[in-house]
Enzyme design. Sequence first.
Site, PDB file in Angstrom:
ATOM      1  N   HIS A 108       1.259   5.270   6.149  1.00  0.00           N
ATOM      2  CA  HIS A 108       1.282   6.165   4.935  1.00  0.00           C
ATOM      3  C   HIS A 108       1.217   7.590   5.267  1.00  0.00           C
ATOM      4  O   HIS A 108       1.697   8.317   5.862  1.00  0.00           O
ATOM      5  CB  HIS A 108      -0.348   5.896   4.678  1.00  0.00           C
ATOM      6  CG  HIS A 108      -0.592   4.414   4.441  1.00  0.00           C
ATOM      7  ND1 HIS A 108      -1.260   3.466   5.280  1.00  0.00           N
ATOM      8  CD2 HIS A 108      -0.336   3.392   3.243  1.00  0.00           C
ATOM      9  CE1 HIS A 108      -1.203   2.245   4.815  1.00  0.00           C
ATOM     10  NE2 HIS A 108      -0.754   2.186   3.812  1.00  0.00           N
ATOM     11  N   ASP A 153      -2.988   6.214  11.734  1.00  0.00           N
ATOM     12  CA  ASP A 153      -2.218   5.821  10.573  1.00  0.00           C
ATOM     13  C   ASP A 153      -0.909   6.659  10.429  1.00  0.00           C
ATOM     14  O   ASP A 153      -0.995   7.754   9.945  1.00  0.00           O
ATOM     15  CB  ASP A 153      -2.880   6.107   9.209  1.00  0.00           C
ATOM     16  CG  ASP A 153      -2.203   5.435   8.165  1.00  0.00           C
ATOM     17  OD1 ASP A 153      -1.064   5.021   8.201  1.00  0.00           O
ATOM     18  OD2 ASP A 153      -2.931   5.550   6.859  1.00  0.00           O
ATOM     19  N   SER A 155       0.706  -1.331   0.110  1.00  0.00           N
ATOM     20  CA  SER A 155       0.215  -0.119  -0.086  1.00  0.00           C
ATOM     21  C   SER A 155       0.896   1.182  -0.087  1.00  0.00           C
ATOM     22  O   SER A 155       0.339   2.386  -0.400  1.00  0.00           O
ATOM     23  CB  SER A 155      -0.949   0.233   1.351  1.00  0.00           C
ATOM     24  OG  SER A 155      -0.176  -0.178   2.533  1.00  0.00           O
TER      25      SER A 155
END
Length: 558
Positions: free
Chosen positions: A521, A518, A272
């Site tokens: 990312h 998160d 990802s």
Amino acid sequence: MIDHQFLLQLQLLNSETPPMEDGTSSSSSSSSSPTLPTSKYIPKRPFPPLKVPSNGVASDLKKALFSPTSLIIRTPTFRPNYRSLYFACLFTTVFLFCTVLFLFANPHLHHSSSQWFKNMLARRPQLPAYLPDFIFYDAGGGGEGGGGGKYKISAAKSNETELEGNRNGKGSELGKIGGNDRGRLKDKAWLEIMSRCDIYDGKWVKNDLAPLYERGSCSFMDESFNCHRNGRPEYAFERYRWQPHHCNTPRLKGRKMLRLLRGKRMVYVGDSMNRNMWESLVCLLRNSVKDKSRVFEASGRTDFKKEGAYSFLFLDYNCSIEYIRSAFLVQEWETTLANGSKKETLRLDLPESSYDTIKDADVLVFNTGNWWTHEKTSEGKGYYQEGDNVHEKLEVEEAFAKAMATWARWIEANVDLNKTHVFFRGYSFPHFSKGEWNTGGRCDDKEPIEDEKELLSAHEMKPSIPLMLDRAMEGLKIPVYYQNVSLMTNYRKDAHPSLFRKPNMTEDEKNYFATHQDCSHWCLPGVPDTWNELLFAQLLMIYKQRRLQQHQEQQAHL
């Protein structure tokens, strides 16, 4: 017209003998002669009269205006030394030009100016590469426009024209336009500088320029990367750019990169984090296209988190930007145990099954790393498989090396490295504090790390993915461009989505994301834009190298 009666009166006045300083008239003067006021009005040392020809009216006017007894006092006139003034202006101009060039043409010298100046003196023939693109004057008569003595676009500026090359699909882009000797000289000098520069060794500096695309402008962006839409209140993290220590990299311009990719296929393969980078480039390139309806995902999908392959088409340039999910670069597998049950394993000896669809791509960008830190992979108990053998216990460092060797063998056996450029993006540091991704880890910082002592240590990581990647890249026998982004990402604890993972969150969702942030990312626009900008710089280097090589081959046949 001059009033002659007035001049006559002034002439009569000037014909009188001027009084002495003590106020008495000279012996030759009549006792009734009019006397004028003394030094209150007349200077004791009058300026000498101007030298003008004694010819009628001009002479009379001179006598009237500049006589010592005139009521009109002459104002001294500054008579400049034009030669001195010329040299002063010339010196000032040269000094200012050199100062501007020194300070602005090379931003990296702000922190290493003395070393930069030494390098410049040591490489005097390369001086044109340090200069702005507009200063070269072509006195010859070449060029498509005809006529001599015109300013011409050269080197980096000319790339935009040169890359236009094959707009109609006729002829080769390489070397079709760029026939200017000065442009080739500058390209060669720039390539020599860049070949000695590690563009991933640098620091983040504040930047007043806007992001490469406007926040909230890309509808294709993953929901969790869209920090603007998710309500992040500040955007200071967008105002940084990466500055290599020993060179400058070009700013990524979407149209220029699309011209580089005209008629080509570019594929991102990985986890990802590579999807984060892929979406960054899609948004960046789409932003530079006038008719955005001619940019779309081939299958019409808008959710890119699921397994599979995705492809954005840019019809005006006949190119595609694609993404294939592959967290480990080798196959995730299911094996049947003796009792008939299924068990998930990782086949270290089999490349990803979707690789056959990408072997003819023009640019491949791979990554792996973050999933190797998870529990199953880091512990290595009954998870790694080779052939029919499932290892009871295998250290993650050894398993990682086996997987990378499998990937490298596939590249060497299936990819035409004369046609396809293979990149491998390095490890992107997460910044969880006070826990991990599933145990309440947080990243609420609003400023990047400044002190190197605060950086996360790769040697203290268990497992140390950055060091494992470095070893794998050093052991490769095939030409792969290693994008070692570990250092630059280590500083940027401020640029993660954090708790801003979803738009219009309910109170329950806010509470949940406060403890499930998160910190892996990156917000977009953000750090992945810089990865793509450095990728663009490397592609531009490849383009220039091939163009120069092609020119040399053409010259050899003459």
